[in-house]
Write an enzyme that holds these catalytic residues in place. Structure first.
Site, mmCIF file in Angstrom:
data_model
loop_
_atom_site.group_PDB
_atom_site.id
_atom_site.type_symbol
_atom_site.label_atom_id
_atom_site.label_comp_id
_atom_site.label_asym_id
_atom_site.label_seq_id
_atom_site.Cartn_x
_atom_site.Cartn_y
_atom_site.Cartn_z
ATOM 1 N N HIS A 484 24.581 14.099 47.880
ATOM 2 C CA HIS A 484 24.835 15.348 47.162
ATOM 3 C C HIS A 484 26.336 15.593 47.126
ATOM 4 C CE1 HIS A 484 25.019 16.367 51.417
ATOM 5 N NE2 HIS A 484 25.724 17.438 51.080
ATOM 6 N N ASP A 486 29.156 19.052 47.440
ATOM 7 C CA ASP A 486 29.104 20.354 48.103
ATOM 8 C C ASP A 486 29.337 21.552 47.190
ATOM 9 O OD1 ASP A 486 28.434 19.301 50.538
ATOM 10 O OD2 ASP A 486 30.495 19.234 51.302
ATOM 11 N N HIS A 556 28.175 12.452 48.872
ATOM 12 C CA HIS A 556 28.042 11.953 50.241
ATOM 13 C C HIS A 556 26.657 12.275 50.785
ATOM 14 C CE1 HIS A 556 29.449 16.128 50.476
ATOM 15 N NE2 HIS A 556 28.748 16.217 51.591
ATOM 16 N N ARG A 566 21.923 13.533 66.844
ATOM 17 C CA ARG A 566 23.273 13.480 66.261
ATOM 18 C C ARG A 566 23.754 14.910 66.049
ATOM 19 N NH1 ARG A 566 25.405 13.967 60.986
ATOM 20 N NH2 ARG A 566 26.808 12.309 60.253
#
Length: 612
Positions: A484, A486, A556, A566
């Site tokens: 996507h 931002d 990204h 994570r």
């Protein structure tokens, strides 16, 4: 039924009104036998909006699943997704179909034929398959003009008077007719935008219709049809008469035709000339009406030159050998729009312990930087401890514990929540303040490195953890976070990123500060706008920070986290103070209150060095 002209004297208008009434009656008689009563085929606004958003295909997908028709379900999901690219759950459904149903050829059931032909023509053009490009682009033009005719007719349906309440509408005869006709005319005038807009999008493809002729003029040249090349060049120049590149090309084609026929006999295409003439007349009438009837009208720029043919073919030797003063064929890339601000990078990192790793060029992109040692190992551990005490599953996603993939649990927390928990003694206040301080450190680094001339404000700050769910990791082919951008809606098939809601269009820069490396998978990746071609891959570790501009230049995502947890601090920034993060402002107030109570700042060293 032909409308009669107005006659002279008293009663001279009656023949006109008579023909108008006959046309209305004719339409009514044709409509009801073929379509049924108006109540059956004139849908309510809510229903029309649902169909515009392709909502029925979401239901169709579920129905096909119940019937175990996975291929039809996949096509229904894909059709819905094309108009709703921000819908993560449907995107995940499509990935699941690819896994369970094998090779699936996804079909958009609502695709606009002229748009599909245009895209196919451009793909063949880019591959230098000029014969095929011509076939598809010519078919796209034929479809475009047919769709334009349909769009014009549809605008003659019922209209809504936005500035008047129907029950209180007391305008006179000619005012009422003028009001209604302006609605119709405005709708017709906007068909240019409608036909250039992909399903589900708000923004049109810029310069859409003229681009057909631009591609065609060069493609015809390449296949040796100089008459068609000149015809298409002159058609393009109807829209942009001062385009130097195409003017040069037209002159060159004229030179090629000299001695065989008179280039002056080659005219622009009639349909392009007729559409542009109609469009200019519509614009004139709308502006006249705006001045006379007292409403506001601003003519949009329907033929923006930003949309341009982007190719860099080598100049053929037969052309290169011509004298300097001779006509030349322009093959250079056309100018692209200037960005809103001058793009810079390489400014000071402000803190002596921060280590530069890669810049934009090394990361194969624009406005990208990778840094290490932004925070220390001890600070990573302390931040991780506070995260475990304040994070909620689905935070920021309306409680959805797996908003991006069903194979991971998502948890998050904001700065304000951390400070409130610290103030209440539910987590160590020192640790809660650390979250606040390191986010401010990150903001200052980003602002300085990209050499921004105005203040960079927080838009949203989120401490997030993604945890792989046991028993669900075998044969995973999805991403932890789909590709996507931002601040715009990524449209890989159109190679566009639409800066329109529901995207956070006010975001300008983004950063991710990682807290750990003891997990498997979870690499951060940049891609091309096709959302497939990976341009850079980054393995998270404690203290590592990736920062980049938030637009379509930086698609990204995150690869699947297949084992462990994570964690990172996700930061989004804006240059517009109107979109400052409200919780950040409240957090600043909490910090000020704590300082007044002499609780003191954290022990973290946030003093920037004077100079690098």
């Amino acid at each position: 039924v032909r409308l009669e002209a107005l006659g002279p004297g008293a009663g001279g208008e009656l023949p006109f009104w008579g023909s108008l009434l006959r046309r209305a009656g004719c339409l009514r008689r044709c409509e009801e036998p073929r379509l049924g009563a108006a109540s059956r085929h004139r849908a309510a606004e809510e229903v029309r909006a649902d169909f515009q958003r392709r909502v029925p295909y979401s239901y169709l997908q579920r129905a096909y699943i119940q019937l175990n028709k996975l291929e039809e379900a996949a096509n229904a999901a894909h059709t819905f997704f094309m108009a709703n690219p921000e819908h993560m759950e449907i995107q995940q459904d499509i990935e699941n179909y690819k896994t369970t149903a094998g090779k699936v050829s996804l079909i958009d059931r609502e695709a606009k034929p002229h748009m599909e032909d245009y895209s196919a023509g451009v793909r063949h053009y880019d591959k230098e398959e000029y014969g095929l490009a011509i076939d598809f682009l010519e078919r796209a033009l034929e479809g475009y003009y047919s769709e334009d005719e349909d769009c014009q007719i549809m605008c003659e349906g019922p209209q809504r008077f936005e500035e008047h309440e129907y029950l209180e509408y007391k305008a006179g005869l000619y005012e009422a007719i003028a009001d209604h006709y302006m609605q119709v005319l405005s709708c017709k005038h906007d068909c240019v935008r409608e036909l250039a807009t992909r399903s589900g999008r708000i923004s049109p493809i810029e310069n859409f219709l003229p681009l057909h002729y631009d591609y065609l003029q060069f493609a015809y040249y390449r296949v040796g049809d100089y008459v068609k090349a000149l015809e298409c060049a002159r058609s393009y120049l109807l829209f942009h008469p001062d385009d130097e590149d195409v003017l040069e090309n037209a002159s060159y084609y004229e030179g090629l035709l000299e001695g065989t026929l008179d280039p002056g006999t080659i005219k622009p295409r009639k349909e392009a000339k007729a559409l542009l003439r109609r469009h200019k007349l519509e614009s004139h009438l709308l502006q006249v009406a705006a001045a006379g009837l007292g409403f506001t009208y601003t003519e949009p720029n329907y033929w923006k030159r930003y949309g341009a043919r982007q190719d860099e073919h080598s100049v053929p030797s037969s052309i290169s050998s011509e004298p300097e003063e001779g006509s030349r064929l322009s093959l250079t890339k056309k100018p692209t729009p200037k960005p809103d601000r001058e793009l810079k990078e390489g400014g000071p990192l402000l803190y002596s312990d921060v280590k530069f790793v890669y810049n934009s060029q090394q990361l194969n992109g624009t406005q990208r930087v990778l840094l290490d040692n932004v925070i220390s190992e001890e600070q990573c551990r302390e931040l991780h401890r506070v995260a475990s005490g304040i994070m909620l599953a689905g935070d920021g996603y309306r409680g959805k514990t797996s908003p991006h993939t069903p194979n991971e649990r998502f948890e998050g927390a904001t700065v304000l929540k951390a400070l409130k928990y610290g103030y209440e003694g539910r987590v160590p206040l020192k640790s809660a303040r650390l979250f606040y301080d390191i986010s401010e450190k990150a903001r200052r680094i980003v602002e300085s490195y990209f050499m921004l001339n105005s203040t960079l404000y927080f838009s949203y700050t989120h401490l997030v953890c993604r945890t792989a769910l046991s028993g669900q990791q075998e044969r995973r082919n999805d991403l932890s976070h789909p590709i996507h951008a931002d601040n715009c809606l990524l449209d890989p098939e159109a190679n566009e990123c639409w800066k329109e809601p529901p995207a956070y269009t006010f975001r300008d820069y983004s950063a991710l500060l990682y807290m750990n490396a003891d997990f498997e998978g979870g690499e951060f990746i940049f891609t091309e706008m096709d959302a497939k071609t990976v341009t850079a891959s980054i393995k998270p570790k404690c203290g590592r920070m990736i920062s980049f501009s938030s637009g379509g230049e930086n698609p990204h995502g995150v690869k699947a986290v297949t084992k462990g947890q994570r964690c990172a601090v996700a930061l989004w920034f804006t240059l517009d103070p109107l979109y400052r993060e409200l919780e950040r402002i409240q957090a600043d107030e909490v910090i000020a209150m704590l300082d007044q109570e002499h609780l003191g700042p954290s022990e973290m060293n946030i003093n920037p060095k004077d100079e690098l």
